[in-house]
Structure formats: C-alpha cells, structure tokens
Scaffold this active site. Structure first.
Site, short mmCIF file in Angstrom:
data_model
loop_
_atom_site.label_atom_id
_atom_site.label_comp_id
_atom_site.label_asym_id
_atom_site.label_seq_id
_atom_site.Cartn_x
_atom_site.Cartn_y
_atom_site.Cartn_z
N LYS A 20 0.88 -1.17 0.00
CA LYS A 20 0.00 0.00 0.00
C LYS A 20 0.91 1.22 0.00
O LYS A 20 1.62 1.48 0.97
CB LYS A 20 -0.91 0.01 1.22
CG LYS A 20 -1.91 1.17 1.21
CD LYS A 20 -2.78 1.15 2.45
CE LYS A 20 -3.88 2.22 2.35
NZ LYS A 20 -3.31 3.59 2.19
N ASP A 22 2.04 5.10 0.06
CA ASP A 22 1.58 6.30 0.76
C ASP A 22 1.72 7.50 -0.16
O ASP A 22 2.70 8.24 -0.12
CB ASP A 22 2.41 6.50 2.03
CG ASP A 22 1.79 7.51 2.96
OD1 ASP A 22 0.62 7.88 2.75
OD2 ASP A 22 2.46 7.93 3.92
N GLU A 159 3.74 1.51 4.43
CA GLU A 159 2.50 1.86 5.12
C GLU A 159 1.60 0.66 5.39
O GLU A 159 0.90 0.61 6.39
CB GLU A 159 1.72 2.89 4.29
CG GLU A 159 0.46 3.38 4.97
CD GLU A 159 -0.38 4.25 4.05
OE1 GLU A 159 -1.22 5.00 4.58
OE2 GLU A 159 -0.20 4.17 2.83
#
Length: 305
Positions: A20, A22, A159
């Site tokens: 994921k 950021d 993240e």
C-alpha cells in the site's frame, strides 16, 4: 475501484498481496499524444507532475499511486505534500526538490482493448508484460503468502498492504471487499497536557486531547488526537480533565492553541498513528485508551521518532 479496510493480514492462494503506497491515487490515460492524470474525484493532475512522460509507446489506461521518494528511497507523503500545496503548475525547482514516481498496480486498457472486465490475475499478467518507462514502475507483490509479505512490509517500513482476489474484475467507483487494505499502525505513549473545545455533539465534552512527551525538562507538543472515543469515554475523560486544569500551559514549545484548556500532564494516553512528521508530530492519530504507566516513564527519548 476502492479497497475496504481489513484488520489483520492473512494468507490465501486466491489472493494477491502488494504494498500500500503512501501517495496520491490516480488513473493515468495515455492516448499516444496526451497524458491525463485523474484523481479519485476526477481532477486533472497532469500540470502538477510535468516531469511525467508517456508510460508506454502505445495507448494505455493505468491505475496507480503517485509517490514522492525521500533520500533513502522510501515513500514520503509529507514530501509529496510540498507538490500538492502549489495548487497549479509545478516549477522545475519544486519538481527537483520532491521527485516523484508512479507505482502502477492495475491495467484498465491496453492499445484500445478494455481490460477492466478481466479477472485481476489476467490484468496483472498484462501489466507484467508492459515495458514501463521510469519513473513509471510496477507495484510488485506475491500470490497467497500474505502473512509473509506483511512481515516484509514491516521490515521495509512501508504503510501497509492491499489484498486483491485474483478472480475479481475491476469495478470503477466501487469500494469492494474483493480488495482489502491492511494498514500498519504504530503506537505511542504520550502525556495529556490539555484539551480543545468540542463542537456540535461534542460541545459538552471536548474536541481533542493535546499530547506531549517530556524532553529535557519541557513537555514537547507532538499533536492532538480527536478520534477513537465513544460517547461514554468522552464524558468520563472530560470529568477527569476538569479536576486537573491549570492556568499555565505545560508545553515548553506551546503552539497556537486558541481556546485550549490545559491540565496537569499526569494521564498516559496510548495512541495509534501512521508515522511521525519531520516536525515531530503524529500523523493520523487515534486514541486507544489510558495506560497504567507512571508519567515519569514516558519520555521523548523512549517514545519519539
């Protein structure tokens, strides 16, 4: 297509796991002559990132994340913010100060062929076949081994991760359980040095708790937390704070806090957050509860970045 929040990492051979990132989500459309970068709200972002050239020699529609990389090569949302705040065409100097990359994680169209209805596994295969031109990059991941991948994500300081069903089509504008986002959070112990006024339904309690960490004889302000409370805890905490109020601020580097009420910093709050900012503030904090620790055991050296 949007992901639903998911609490814990898992492993499953029917799922693909990837980082994921950021940054800022975008759908990139390249028709061979013009590049368009659309935000989740449909805003055109291409003028903000003029250094981005064509991702491929032929037309494509790609889904990905624009990120700014710091000196160590890690994504930095704060660094990216310096580009977002310009609000218009980015200057050459600003682009050089905050270089960006685009991590592509889905293919919606290739050379005029709609791929959105294909299963994710097939779309991913088409992405793997693309020869992307830097700073365009594939967002690589693994099939099945989500828990192992989660450990690797933690070691890299990223993240979190996104899990995607390998047989799922792309559903534009839908927050689907076929995509799940699992976010890493850190926890900090901090002292409560005051609170802000509440508004609306919280007018009788408080808006947020002001947090600090003792550092060399002063209480260093690290931000405020206004989420993670239920109605009962709001009332109980306000009652406790009312019995602890003081006239002078306990913060040695008092920020602009109009209307704040200060208290004796004796309550130890446990707070979840995403990361520290460069200024030593908590990003996206959420209140978890009060701890039994002695206030003297909480320090900037022990809890800070």
């Amino acid at each position: 297509m949007l992901a639903v929040p998911w609490e814990t990492p898992f492993s499953d051979p029917e799922w693909y796991f990837e980082p994921k990132w950021d940054g800022v989500r975008c759908v990139a459309s390249w028709d061979g002559t013009r590049l368009s970068l659309r935000s989740r709200t449909g805003r055109e972002m291409a003028p903000t990132y003029p250094e981005l050239g064509p991702p491929t020699p032929f037309g494509v529609v790609l889904d990905g994340e624009i990120v700014a990389l710091d000196a160590s090569g890690h994504p930095s949302f704060q660094l990216l913010q310096s580009r977002l705040n310009l609000g218009g065409v980015t200057t050459t100097e600003a682009a050089a100060a905050a270089p960006i990359a685009v991590f592509v994680f889905d293919v919606l169209e290739v050379d005029g062929c709609d791929c959105s209805r294909l299963p994710f596994a097939e779309r991913r295969a088409r992405l793997d076949d693309l020869d992307l031109a830097p700073p365009w990059h594939r967002s690589d991941g693994v099939v099945g081994e989500g828990e192992v991948f989660w450990e690797a994500i933690g070691e890299l300081g990223l993240e979190g991760m996104v899990a995607k069903r390998v047989d799922s089509p792309y559903r534009p504008g839908t927050r689907s359980p076929d995509w799940r986002k699992i976010v890493r959070y850190r926890t900090v112990r901090a002292l409560v040095g005051g609170f802000t006024r509440g508004e609306g339904g919280r007018a009788d309690t408080f808006g947020s708790l002001l947090l600090g960490l003792p550092d060399g004889g002063r209480l260093r302000w690290i931000g405020s937390v206004g989420t993670g409370f239920d109605d009962r805890s709001l009332r109980l905490i306000r009652e406790a704070l009312d019995a602890m109020t003081v006239d002078a601020s306990p913060f040695g580097d008092e920020p602009e806090l109009p209307g704040a009420t200060f208290v004796v910093p004796s309550l130890v709050a446990h707070v979840r957050f995403k990361e520290w900012t460069h200024e030593g503030r908590l990003r996206h904090p959420s209140f978890s509860g009060f701890g039994p620790e002695e206030p003297g055991s909480v320090t900037w050296e022990g809890e800070g970045p």
